[in-house]
Scaffold this motif. Structure first.
Motif, PDB file in Angstrom:
ATOM      1  N   ALA A 235       0.830  -1.202   0.000  1.00 39.43           N
ATOM      2  CA  ALA A 235       0.000   0.000   0.000  1.00 39.43           C
ATOM      3  C   ALA A 235       0.868   1.258   0.000  1.00 39.43           C
ATOM      4  N   LEU A 236       0.388   2.286  -0.712  1.00 40.83           N
ATOM      5  CA  LEU A 236       1.068   3.574  -0.800  1.00 40.83           C
ATOM      6  C   LEU A 236       0.201   4.638  -0.147  1.00 40.83           C
ATOM      7  N   THR A 237       0.770   5.381   0.787  1.00 39.14           N
ATOM      8  CA  THR A 237       0.078   6.524   1.377  1.00 39.14           C
ATOM      9  C   THR A 237       0.535   7.770   0.629  1.00 39.14           C
ATOM     10  N   THR A 238      -0.423   8.569   0.174  1.00 44.84           N
ATOM     11  CA  THR A 238      -0.119   9.695  -0.704  1.00 44.84           C
ATOM     12  C   THR A 238      -0.808  10.968  -0.222  1.00 44.84           C
ATOM     13  N   ALA A 239      -0.535  12.057  -0.948  1.00 43.82           N
ATOM     14  CA  ALA A 239      -1.328  13.274  -0.778  1.00 43.82           C
ATOM     15  C   ALA A 239      -2.744  12.989  -1.289  1.00 43.82           C
ATOM     16  N   THR A 240      -3.656  13.892  -1.014  1.00 45.44           N
ATOM     17  CA  THR A 240      -5.079  13.653  -1.324  1.00 45.44           C
ATOM     18  C   THR A 240      -5.344  13.609  -2.821  1.00 45.44           C
ATOM     19  N   TRP A 241      -6.061  12.575  -3.258  1.00 51.26           N
ATOM     20  CA  TRP A 241      -6.436  12.414  -4.657  1.00 51.26           C
ATOM     21  C   TRP A 241      -7.689  13.219  -4.976  1.00 51.26           C
ATOM     22  N   THR A 242      -7.716  13.818  -6.152  1.00 50.64           N
ATOM     23  CA  THR A 242      -8.952  14.467  -6.626  1.00 50.64           C
ATOM     24  C   THR A 242      -9.983  13.405  -6.979  1.00 50.64           C
ATOM     25  N   THR A 243      -9.504  12.346  -7.652  1.00 52.76           N
ATOM     26  CA  THR A 243     -10.355  11.184  -7.964  1.00 52.76           C
ATOM     27  C   THR A 243      -9.816   9.988  -7.200  1.00 52.76           C
ATOM     28  N   THR A 244     -10.619   9.408  -6.327  1.00 50.62           N
ATOM     29  CA  THR A 244     -10.168   8.300  -5.483  1.00 50.62           C
ATOM     30  C   THR A 244      -9.791   7.079  -6.326  1.00 50.62           C
ATOM     31  N   PRO A 245      -8.588   6.553  -6.156  1.00 51.57           N
ATOM     32  CA  PRO A 245      -8.200   5.341  -6.892  1.00 51.57           C
ATOM     33  C   PRO A 245      -9.147   4.179  -6.581  1.00 51.57           C
ATOM     34  N   ALA A 246      -9.449   3.400  -7.606  1.00 53.32           N
ATOM     35  CA  ALA A 246     -10.388   2.291  -7.442  1.00 53.32           C
ATOM     36  C   ALA A 246      -9.750   0.999  -7.920  1.00 53.32           C
ATOM     37  N   SER A 247     -10.320  -0.114  -7.457  1.00 49.91           N
ATOM     38  CA  SER A 247      -9.855  -1.425  -7.897  1.00 49.91           C
ATOM     39  C   SER A 247      -9.959  -1.527  -9.410  1.00 49.91           C
ATOM     40  N   GLY A 248      -8.879  -1.992 -10.044  1.00 48.49           N
ATOM     41  CA  GLY A 248      -8.854  -2.115 -11.493  1.00 48.49           C
ATOM     42  C   GLY A 248      -8.130  -0.979 -12.188  1.00 48.49           C
ATOM     43  N   ASN A 249      -7.894   0.126 -11.468  1.00 45.47           N
ATOM     44  CA  ASN A 249      -7.141   1.237 -12.058  1.00 45.47           C
ATOM     45  C   ASN A 249      -5.680   0.840 -12.258  1.00 45.47           C
ATOM     46  N   THR A 250      -5.079   1.308 -13.323  1.00 47.25           N
ATOM     47  CA  THR A 250      -3.652   1.115 -13.541  1.00 47.25           C
ATOM     48  C   THR A 250      -2.884   2.188 -12.771  1.00 47.25           C
ATOM     49  N   TYR A 251      -1.805   1.780 -12.098  1.00 50.07           N
ATOM     50  CA  TYR A 251      -0.992   2.754 -11.382  1.00 50.07           C
ATOM     51  C   TYR A 251       0.472   2.595 -11.793  1.00 50.07           C
ATOM     52  N   TYR A 252       1.224   3.682 -11.623  1.00 50.15           N
ATOM     53  CA  TYR A 252       2.663   3.705 -11.883  1.00 50.15           C
ATOM     54  C   TYR A 252       3.348   4.322 -10.672  1.00 50.15           C
ATOM     55  N   VAL A 253       4.525   3.839 -10.344  1.00 49.28           N
ATOM     56  CA  VAL A 253       5.337   4.433  -9.279  1.00 49.28           C
ATOM     57  C   VAL A 253       6.673   4.806  -9.883  1.00 49.28           C
ATOM     58  N   GLY A 254       7.007   6.066  -9.843  1.00 45.87           N
ATOM     59  CA  GLY A 254       8.265   6.513 -10.408  1.00 45.87           C
ATOM     60  C   GLY A 254       8.090   7.819 -11.134  1.00 45.87           C
ATOM     61  N   ALA A 255       8.990   8.107 -12.065  1.00 46.78           N
ATOM     62  CA  ALA A 255       8.977   9.372 -12.794  1.00 46.78           C
ATOM     63  C   ALA A 255       8.197   9.192 -14.077  1.00 46.78           C
ATOM     64  N   ILE A 256       7.089   9.883 -14.173  1.00 47.39           N
ATOM     65  CA  ILE A 256       6.273   9.834 -15.375  1.00 47.39           C
ATOM     66  C   ILE A 256       6.533  11.099 -16.171  1.00 47.39           C
ATOM     67  N   ASP A 257       6.832  10.951 -17.452  1.00 43.28           N
ATOM     68  CA  ASP A 257       7.171  12.098 -18.279  1.00 43.28           C
ATOM     69  C   ASP A 257       5.943  12.945 -18.548  1.00 43.28           C
ATOM     70  N   ALA A 258       6.191  14.172 -19.028  1.00 42.91           N
ATOM     71  CA  ALA A 258       5.119  15.129 -19.247  1.00 42.91           C
ATOM     72  C   ALA A 258       4.124  14.671 -20.308  1.00 42.91           C
ATOM     73  N   ILE A 259       4.515  13.723 -21.153  1.00 40.86           N
ATOM     74  CA  ILE A 259       3.578  13.223 -22.156  1.00 40.86           C
ATOM     75  C   ILE A 259       2.325  12.687 -21.471  1.00 40.86           C
ATOM     76  N   LEU A 260       2.521  12.012 -20.334  1.00 36.39           N
ATOM     77  CA  LEU A 260       1.371  11.509 -19.589  1.00 36.39           C
ATOM     78  C   LEU A 260       0.809  12.572 -18.650  1.00 36.39           C
ATOM     79  N   SER A 261       1.685  13.252 -17.938  1.00 35.69           N
ATOM     80  CA  SER A 261       1.230  14.184 -16.914  1.00 35.69           C
ATOM     81  C   SER A 261       0.435  15.339 -17.494  1.00 35.69           C
ATOM     82  N   LEU A 262       0.831  15.820 -18.666  1.00 32.18           N
ATOM     83  CA  LEU A 262       0.202  16.999 -19.241  1.00 32.18           C
ATOM     84  C   LEU A 262      -0.599  16.688 -20.498  1.00 32.18           C
TER      85      LEU A 262
END
Length: 280
Positions: A235-262
């Motif tokens: 489990a990962l404890t994070t800052a508050t999500w705008t949209t609560t993560p749900a079962s089945g969502n894909t997640y990544y841990v690490g540095a995500i480039d701006a292509i995804l972020s923006l």
């Protein structure tokens, strides 16, 4: 002396507010020093770890902005479009500002600290072929850069953060990551401040994943990233999500480039691309 760098057969010395070039031939008695930028101009390596050799010259951050310099010429300021950004930096941390040239992006990357922050929280890219600046959002706060050949023999840009992680840039078409690869998986649950994966084995040694970012892709395909404050193996404890993560969502841990972020447009397969015309 702030920085010494070899460029096109010249040794260039940067002081805080001046630039000097050593010229001569193989005889050690005929070397001379030329003042390329006197201290009255106040153009030098005010931020010493931002001095980097690039194909268009030596780029560095001075007190009055970012400049490009080639021996035999004068320093040229290239940061006029960043005037407001430059004024908002915390120059008490200028010795911790850092930069490097990314051969794959053909860009000078500059990581700096905004006023009120305690780490380099802003990374800017200057593309040497176009002269344009853009913000690079790795979801990581670089404290150092370096270029190395990876296992395939390709010269790549790496950067480290204040939590002791090292990242290789451009590891895939749309993501940067820890050198062994950005962790990805499918969430089995979540809350307003957490993401869980019952089958994960997240690193817990030392500070664990403290300071890294978790990025979640929701059922609508939208991405959101939040900083990790602590974690267990599942489990990962994070800052508050705008949209609560749900079962089945894909997640990544690490540095995500701006292509995804923006949600920038991706150019396709990896490699350098130069467009001469776009027609709509």
């Amino acid at each position: 002396l702030q920085r010494a760098i070899s460029y096109e057969g010249y040794l260039v010395l940067f002081k805080e507010h001046s630039i000097h070039v050593m010229t001569g031939d193989v005889s050690e008695t005929t070397f001379t020093w030329q003042v390329a930028s006197p201290k009255e101009m106040a153009i030098g390596a005010y931020c010493p770890h931002t001095v980097v050799a690039t194909p268009i010259g030596i780029i560095f951050q001075a007190e009055m902005g970012v400049y490009s310099f080639r021996p035999g010429g004068l320093p040229i300021r290239i940061s006029d479009t960043l005037h407001t950004t430059m004024e908002g930096l915390d120059y008490s941390r200028r010795n911790l500002f850092t930069a490097e040239y990314c051969p794959r992006r053909r860009a000078y990357l500059l990581s700096v600290t905004n006023s009120g922050q305690t780490t380099n929280d802003l990374t800017l890219a200057y593309y040497v072929d176009t002269g344009f600046w853009s913000k690079v959002d790795h979801k990581v706060k670089p404290s150092s850069f370096g270029k190395f050949h990876n296992s395939s023999g390709e010269l790549k840009l790496y950067f480290g953060d204040t939590n002791g992680y090292v990242y290789e840039t451009e590891t895939t078409n749309g993501a940067d990551g820890i050198t062994s690869g950005t962790t990805a998986g499918t969430a089995t649950g979540g809350s307003s401040t957490s993401v869980s994966d019952s089958g994960a084995a997240f690193r817990t040694t030392g500070n664990g994943l403290l300071g890294l970012y978790a990025t979640v892709q929701d059922s609508n395909g939208a991405y959101e990233s939040q900083e990790i404050s602590s974690n267990t193996t599942t489990a990962l404890t994070t800052a508050t999500w705008t949209t609560t993560p749900a079962s089945g969502n894909t997640y990544y841990v690490g540095a995500i480039d701006a292509i995804l972020s923006l949600s920038r447009e991706d150019g396709g397969s990896a490699g350098n691309k130069r467009f001469t015309r776009l027609t709509f």
